[in-house]
Design an enzyme around this catalytic site. Sequence first.
Site, mmCIF file in Angstrom:
data_model
loop_
_atom_site.group_PDB
_atom_site.id
_atom_site.type_symbol
_atom_site.label_atom_id
_atom_site.label_comp_id
_atom_site.label_asym_id
_atom_site.label_seq_id
_atom_site.Cartn_x
_atom_site.Cartn_y
_atom_site.Cartn_z
ATOM 1 N N ASP A 341 0.862 -1.177 0.000
ATOM 2 C CA ASP A 341 0.000 0.000 0.000
ATOM 3 C C ASP A 341 0.905 1.236 0.000
ATOM 4 O OD1 ASP A 341 -2.375 1.544 0.282
ATOM 5 O OD2 ASP A 341 -1.906 1.776 2.404
ATOM 6 N N ASP A 537 -1.354 -0.785 5.967
ATOM 7 C CA ASP A 537 -1.927 -0.425 7.248
ATOM 8 C C ASP A 537 -3.347 0.037 6.991
ATOM 9 O OD1 ASP A 537 -1.714 2.130 6.198
ATOM 10 O OD2 ASP A 537 -1.109 3.031 8.089
ATOM 11 N N ASP A 541 -6.858 -2.265 4.134
ATOM 12 C CA ASP A 541 -5.865 -3.233 3.680
ATOM 13 C C ASP A 541 -6.095 -4.631 4.247
ATOM 14 O OD1 ASP A 541 -4.404 -1.307 2.221
ATOM 15 O OD2 ASP A 541 -3.422 -0.633 4.056
#
Length: 810
Positions: A341, A537, A541
Site C-alpha cells: 500500500d 496499514d 488493507d
Amino acid sequence: MGAFGHTHDGRIRCGAAVEDGSVDVVADKPAFNARWRLKGELALVVITVGALAVGGVLWLLGKPDAADVCWIVGTSIAVVPAVVWVIAALRRGRVGVDLIAVLSLIGTLLVGEYLAGALIAVMLAGGRALEAAAERRASHDLRSLLEHAPRFARRRVGSDVSVIPIADVAVDDVLVVGPGEIVPVDGRVVGAEAVLDESVLTGESLQVERAPGEPVRSGVMNAGGAFELLATATAQDSTYAGVVRLAQQAGAESAAIVRLADRYAAWFLPLTLLVAGAAWLASGSAVRAVAVLVVATPCPLLLAAPVAIVSGLSRASRHGVVIRSGGALESLGSATTLVMDKTGTLTMGRPAVVDVLAAPGNDAAEILRMAASVDRVSPHVLAEAIVTEAARRSYQLSLPEQVVEEPGRGVTGTVDGRHVRVGKLNVEGSQPDWARAAINRARLDSAAIAWVSVGEELAGAVLLHDPLRRDAPRTVRRLRSAGLNRLVMLTGDRAEPAREVGTILGLDEVYAQQSPADKVAAVRAERERAVTVMVGDGVNDAPALAAATVGVAMGARGATASSEAADIILTTDRLDRLADAMDIARWSRRIAIQSAVVGMSLSLAAMAVAALGWLPPAAGALLQEGIDIAVILNALRALGANPTTKIDLPAETEDMLQRFASEHDELRDTIDVLRDAADRLVAGTDQAALDSLILAHGFLTERILPHEQAEESRLYPALAQPLGGGEATATMSRTHAEIRRLSDRIGAHLAVAQASGGIQPDQVDDLLACLYGLHAVLRLHFLQEEENYFTLADDESQDRKASPGFAAPT
C-alpha cells in the site's frame, strides 16, 4: 438479524446491529484448538520424559524389570498420539515421516528394546511440542472491523429524528450523520456539503469533500459538520459489510504451510523402509530392522527445523517484528513478489508542509506563523500539519480570537488584530500570477494547498504533501537484494502521486484508485504467479493482507484490523523492519534446511551401520540423540544475524549519524534561501538582489560548508569500516567537492559584485546556474545521505520528521 451474516468455516461469527446494539463475536475455533493441542503435547513431553527418567533410576537401582515397565509405559503412551498424527496426515492426503517414528515405537515394543522405545518417545514428543509452539497462530478474528462498524443510524422522517438499528435502514431513508460519526450505509449527500475522512477505506489521509448528490460509502467518518444522507443500499449490501466479507473469505483461502519434514518424506520414508526390510531379509533379525528404524526416526527434521524457525521468530521480535507463526516466517523466506500500500506504508500517512509561498510584499515566515496561529484550534488534518511545521520552526504563535470553522471551506479568526483566513481559495475573477504559479506547482507536486488571506487580500499559500518515508528507497533496494524480484504498489490515492512514488522507488507496477475489492483481486492475481507478501496499514488493507501468502501490517499506528488480518506485524512503524524481517526469514529458512539435510545425512550413515548389525537399537537411539543435539545447536545459529548481511555500527557512530540527521532536519528548509536569491535575481539586479546573494553566501559559508566538512572528516571515516571501505562514501565525497566548488564560485561572483557596486549583467546567467544548481545538488545530496547512511542508525525516533524532498521541485 445481523448486518454482516457469518462465515461457515467455524472460525468467527459476527453480527452487527442486533436489537440491543451489541456485536456478537464467537471465539476463533482454530486458535482455541491450537491452545489445547499445545497443552496436550506439553503433557506428552512431561509423561515420556518422566517415564524415561524413572526407568533410568530403577535400572541404576538394580531393578531392570521395573525399569522396563516404565519404559514400556512411556513408549505405549507415545504410540497412541503418534498413530493419531499419522492417520490425520493420511486423511489430508499427506504421508509424513511421522510414520517412521510410529513403526520404530511399535518395533521396539515387539523386539523388547524398551529403552530405545522410551528414548524415541521423548524425541517424538519433544519435536511435536516444539513444532506446536513454533506454529501456534494468533487469532485472525477481525474484531476491530466489527468495532468500527456502525450499529445504529439516525433516521429523519419529516421533522422527527429517531435512532434505529442499522439493520432497519431501508433504501431511500434520509439519515442524519453527525460530526465524528461513521457513515452507516452507502448513500448520496443531500443538503449541505459533506467533509469526510475516507482513510478507513482508501488509506488516503487527506480529507475529501462530497457535494450534494455525490455518493458516499459506508464506513467513512464525518470530519465536518452534520449532513444528511439518502440511503442507496441496506447495511448488508453496503461497502463496509463487503470489506468484512472480503477479509473473511480471503482468510479462509489461506492454506496452512506444510511442515518442512513432509517435503522430504516422499523419498526418505520409502528409502528407510527399503533399508530396514533389506536388513531384516539379509540377516533374518527383526532387531536389525528396528535398529534401522530407530536411527532413521526423523528427529533432526522434527526438532531442528522448528528450533531454527522459533529462533528466527525470537530474533525478529527483538527487531520490532512480530511473526505469528513459523509457517509465515518460512513463506516470507521464499517470497518473490511484494505488494505494498502507499499511504502509511511507503509514505508517512500524514501530510507535511513542503513549502510556503508568499504574495509579493509578504513574508513567507509570517504567513506560516499567522496560518498556524488560527489553525491551532482546528481539528483538520491539514491544520495539524501547518501547526506542526510552525512549531518545528520555533515560531511564536498568537492566540486567535473569534475563530469560526467552516467545514470543507476553512477556518477564520483574528490574529494580532488582523482578520486571517486559512482554507480554500476564495478569490473571484482572475487570480494573481503568483497564485496561478502556486496552483501549477501544487499540481506538479501532487500537493494540497491551504490558502492564507489577511484582511481581504490573498497573502500566501501553504503547500502540503504526504511525504515519502525516509527509509523507503533504501528498504526497496534491500528487499530486491533479498530476492524479491517484483514490487507492486496498490493505493486508493490518485494516479499522479501514485506514479510519482512508483517512479522514485523504481517499482515494477503501480495501481491507483483501488478499492478494497480491487486490492484483493490484485493480490490474488499476484499470488497465483508466485509466493506473495502484502504490506499495508488501515482497515482497507485487511482483506488484501489476508488474501496474500504472507500479510504484513504496519501495526505501530495502523488500524487494528490490518494487524489482526496479518501474519506479520511491524510494531515500530518503520518500513526498513520489513527488510530486516526478510533477512531474518531467509537466514532462518536456510539454517532450518541446512540442519534438516545434515541431520538426515547423518541418519542415513547411521542407518547403513545399523543395517550391518553394528549398531543395536538402544545405542542407535543414543546416537540419534547425539545427532539431534548437533543439528539443534546448528539451528540455534538462527538466533544470530547472517554474517553476510549484518552491519555492526559502533555506538559512537550511531550517535554521530543521529546528530548529522538532526542537522539535516535543521538545514533542509533553509536551503531554499538559495532558490530565493535566484528568484530575486531574475526580478532584477538591484540592491535587494545583492542582499539576497549576500544572505545566500553567508548561509553557505557559515552553515553548509562546515556541515559538509564535518561529514567528510568525521562521519565518512567512521562509516568506512562497517560499510566495507571508503568506496561506499566515495561518491558522496565527490558531491562535497562539487558543493565546495559551486559555493566558491558564488563567493567569487559576490566579490566582483561588491567591488563593482552591484551585480553586473554578465554575471546573471552564471549566478543563476550556480544558485539553482547548488539548490538541487544539496537537496539530492541530503536525500542520498539520509537513505544510504542515516537509516543505518537504530533510531526509533527518526520517523518523527520525514524528508519531503521528493515533493519539492529542484
